[in-house]
Write a protein that holds these residues in place. Sequence first.
Motif, PDB file in Angstrom:
ATOM      1  N   PHE A 130       0.841  -1.190   0.000  1.00 33.08           N
ATOM      2  CA  PHE A 130       0.000   0.000   0.000  1.00 33.08           C
ATOM      3  C   PHE A 130       0.881   1.246   0.000  1.00 33.08           C
ATOM      4  CE2 PHE A 130      -2.247  -3.457   1.968  1.00 33.08           C
ATOM      5  CZ  PHE A 130      -3.547  -3.352   1.487  1.00 33.08           C
ATOM      6  N   LEU A 131       0.402   2.300  -0.635  1.00 35.05           N
ATOM      7  CA  LEU A 131       1.144   3.545  -0.646  1.00 35.05           C
ATOM      8  C   LEU A 131       1.302   4.093   0.767  1.00 35.05           C
ATOM      9  CD1 LEU A 131      -0.428   5.412  -3.709  1.00 35.05           C
ATOM     10  CD2 LEU A 131       1.737   4.148  -3.643  1.00 35.05           C
ATOM     11  N   ILE A 151      13.080  15.449  -5.686  1.00 33.93           N
ATOM     12  CA  ILE A 151      12.415  14.395  -4.911  1.00 33.93           C
ATOM     13  C   ILE A 151      10.936  14.712  -5.017  1.00 33.93           C
ATOM     14  CG2 ILE A 151      12.056  13.372  -2.642  1.00 33.93           C
ATOM     15  CD1 ILE A 151      14.966  13.957  -2.021  1.00 33.93           C
ATOM     16  N   ASN A 152      10.251  13.958  -5.870  1.00 32.54           N
ATOM     17  CA  ASN A 152       8.853  14.212  -6.164  1.00 32.54           C
ATOM     18  C   ASN A 152       8.014  13.633  -5.034  1.00 32.54           C
ATOM     19  OD1 ASN A 152       6.124  13.649  -7.387  1.00 32.54           O
ATOM     20  ND2 ASN A 152       7.080  14.661  -9.142  1.00 32.54           N
ATOM     21  N   ALA A 153       7.267  14.503  -4.350  1.00 29.43           N
ATOM     22  CA  ALA A 153       6.555  14.104  -3.139  1.00 29.43           C
ATOM     23  C   ALA A 153       5.209  13.460  -3.405  1.00 29.43           C
ATOM     24  CB  ALA A 153       6.368  15.322  -2.229  1.00 29.43           C
ATOM     25  N   SER A 154       4.805  13.363  -4.671  1.00 26.96           N
ATOM     26  CA  SER A 154       3.551  12.669  -4.959  1.00 26.96           C
ATOM     27  C   SER A 154       3.629  11.257  -4.394  1.00 26.96           C
ATOM     28  CB  SER A 154       3.326  12.606  -6.471  1.00 26.96           C
ATOM     29  OG  SER A 154       2.246  11.744  -6.769  1.00 26.96           O
ATOM     30  N   PRO A 155       2.652  10.831  -3.590  1.00 30.49           N
ATOM     31  CA  PRO A 155       2.738   9.494  -2.978  1.00 30.49           C
ATOM     32  C   PRO A 155       2.849   8.371  -3.993  1.00 30.49           C
ATOM     33  CG  PRO A 155       0.997  10.794  -1.954  1.00 30.49           C
ATOM     34  CD  PRO A 155       1.448  11.562  -3.157  1.00 30.49           C
ATOM     35  N   GLY A 180       6.510   0.373  12.745  1.00 29.83           N
ATOM     36  CA  GLY A 180       6.746  -0.352  11.507  1.00 29.83           C
ATOM     37  C   GLY A 180       7.282   0.502  10.375  1.00 29.83           C
ATOM     38  N   SER A 181       7.066   0.004   9.155  1.00 29.20           N
ATOM     39  CA  SER A 181       7.585   0.677   7.976  1.00 29.20           C
ATOM     40  C   SER A 181       6.923   2.026   7.754  1.00 29.20           C
ATOM     41  CB  SER A 181       7.421  -0.215   6.739  1.00 29.20           C
ATOM     42  OG  SER A 181       6.084  -0.658   6.606  1.00 29.20           O
ATOM     43  N   GLU A 194       8.378   3.790   1.229  1.00 27.51           N
ATOM     44  CA  GLU A 194       7.490   4.291   0.179  1.00 27.51           C
ATOM     45  C   GLU A 194       6.205   3.484   0.051  1.00 27.51           C
ATOM     46  OE1 GLU A 194      10.603   2.195  -2.901  1.00 27.51           O
ATOM     47  OE2 GLU A 194      10.864   4.184  -2.050  1.00 27.51           O
ATOM     48  N   THR A 195       6.262   2.193   0.386  1.00 29.46           N
ATOM     49  CA  THR A 195       5.049   1.384   0.466  1.00 29.46           C
ATOM     50  C   THR A 195       5.113   0.566   1.748  1.00 29.46           C
ATOM     51  OG1 THR A 195       5.959  -0.521  -0.748  1.00 29.46           O
ATOM     52  CG2 THR A 195       4.861   1.199  -2.047  1.00 29.46           C
TER      53      THR A 195
END
Length: 581
Positions: A158-159, A508-512, A187-188, A194-195
């Motif tokens: 998941f994003l 660094i493109n912040a779009s999820p 956790g992560s 990123e995911t």
Amino acid sequence: MENREIVRLLTETADLMEIAGEDGFRIRSYRNAAAVIEGYPEQMGAILASPERKVTEIPGIGKGIAAVLEEIAQRGSFERRDEMLARFPGSLLELLKIQGLGPKSISLLYQHHGVKDIDGLERLCREQKLRELPRMGAKLEEKVLRSIESYRKRAGRFLLSYGHHAAAEIMGELRNLPGVERVEAAGSLRRGKETIGDLDILVSGPDLAGDGAAPILEHVIKLPKVEEVLGQGANKASVKYGFEGLQVDVRALASDSFGAALQYFTGSKEHNVTLRTNALKRGLTLNEYGLFTVEGGQRVAGENEADVYAKLGLPWIPPELRENSGELEAAAAGRLPGLIRPEDIRGDLHMHTTETDGKATLREMAEAAAALGYQYIAITDHSKALAMANGLDEQRVVEFARHVRELNRDGLPLRVFSGLECDILRDGAMDLAEDALAELDWVIASVHSHMNLDESEMTDRLARAVSSPNIRILGHPTGRMLLHREPFPFRFDEIASLAAARGVLFEINASPERLDLNGAMARTARAKGCRFAISTDAHHPSHLENMTYGVSTARRGWLEAADVVNTLPLADFEAFLQRRR
């Protein structure tokens, strides 16, 4: 039902209609409505429930879509969707996640070979029958098989943004319960990966180690968005949360164990193994309950995470660095970086407006950015190669630059820099003439096409782009779309060295959906002397709030504020722009 669920229903219905070869106008009406709802700041359910409001007041929502929304609100589906699912198995939608296939291809596969799912598609490719269909061939078979392999690796992921939204909802419910002192996600998600694969949430209070946890966990399994209860014990509840099926584990802890548990469940596994080894060398043992002496089992630390690290002779290590990639050695030597923080960002340098494919005007984007406390932004609409986005040609670019200068004199709430996201053509040339680009304050060079070039071709393409005299930065440099499209191949070290030598920044493109560059590549580029900008690539004012994900990614790359140009105060950023390459 939340907006993103409505968007899913509309989009999937449009996909099924396209597979069926139905009328394009009706398909577009569903897709356009989904785009409007996805970017709308209010929940459709709240508007539908209000006697004073009408969804038809929202631009892009007509009477037909309004009726569909009413039906979705009442029963969770609508007639057209039900008709499509009666004609086609829902598993066909999964095939759209495989690169190289579109609705027309999937229709052919279904009609000619009865392919209904990923397993059937893989079998067809391995039997070399895909190549027998019109407009398909051996190369597509190979591409599809690679994409299937990649898809299976990311299945169940998941994003980061979805994890944050889910965590915020659940933690908001838990914080107000009696007996709860602290609630944190671990956790992560906490490490800013990123995911994520699942979500760990820790809850502590003075009486939560024993029977006191039962009411808390009972509340968890009864949350409205819980789709399935996977298990419930004395101190832990596991559920599937939301229609996407994210696994959430909620653990209840005594207050004196919270810090140790937060450290343990944050991970990473590799970081924890090394940390526990270091503890043993000091005659200590570390687990999720605390830090104890090996002899006698006396508690040394556990209530606060920082105390756990301190008792091991280390400063507190930011979660984003905990990947066993040198952070423990850096901490022991007193060389941990002072990582960039969200509050360090003073401007956003990549966004789109209604001039091309954005959903808001220049002034609306400026006002939204000013409300976030920014001192400046750059408007960077697309260049002409993206015809579907109504990209700007040379004449419109020059006119736009002049318009921005006039607006800045007209009292905008912050400084707006004229910019462009200019396409890098297949041969590495810029999409617009250099004299037109020279009129702009800020030019991003990005790849949006021909992503299937081999490593050498793509490297040469990017090298030529970096040589352009007017570009300032490489946008979303690897072209990846998380959980959808792999990065295109190129020799990153070579391009990073060239960019550093020529003063070209990395975005660094912040779009999820992107988070591109990733943390590891940003760290590599920094070591070669590169600098960066963290930008949202916003197409709607609400997207500006995604900056936090870009900052998190930069932190994973060990970046400090000085590495990122949009941490500069306005006057310093203006001076930076004046220093031509």
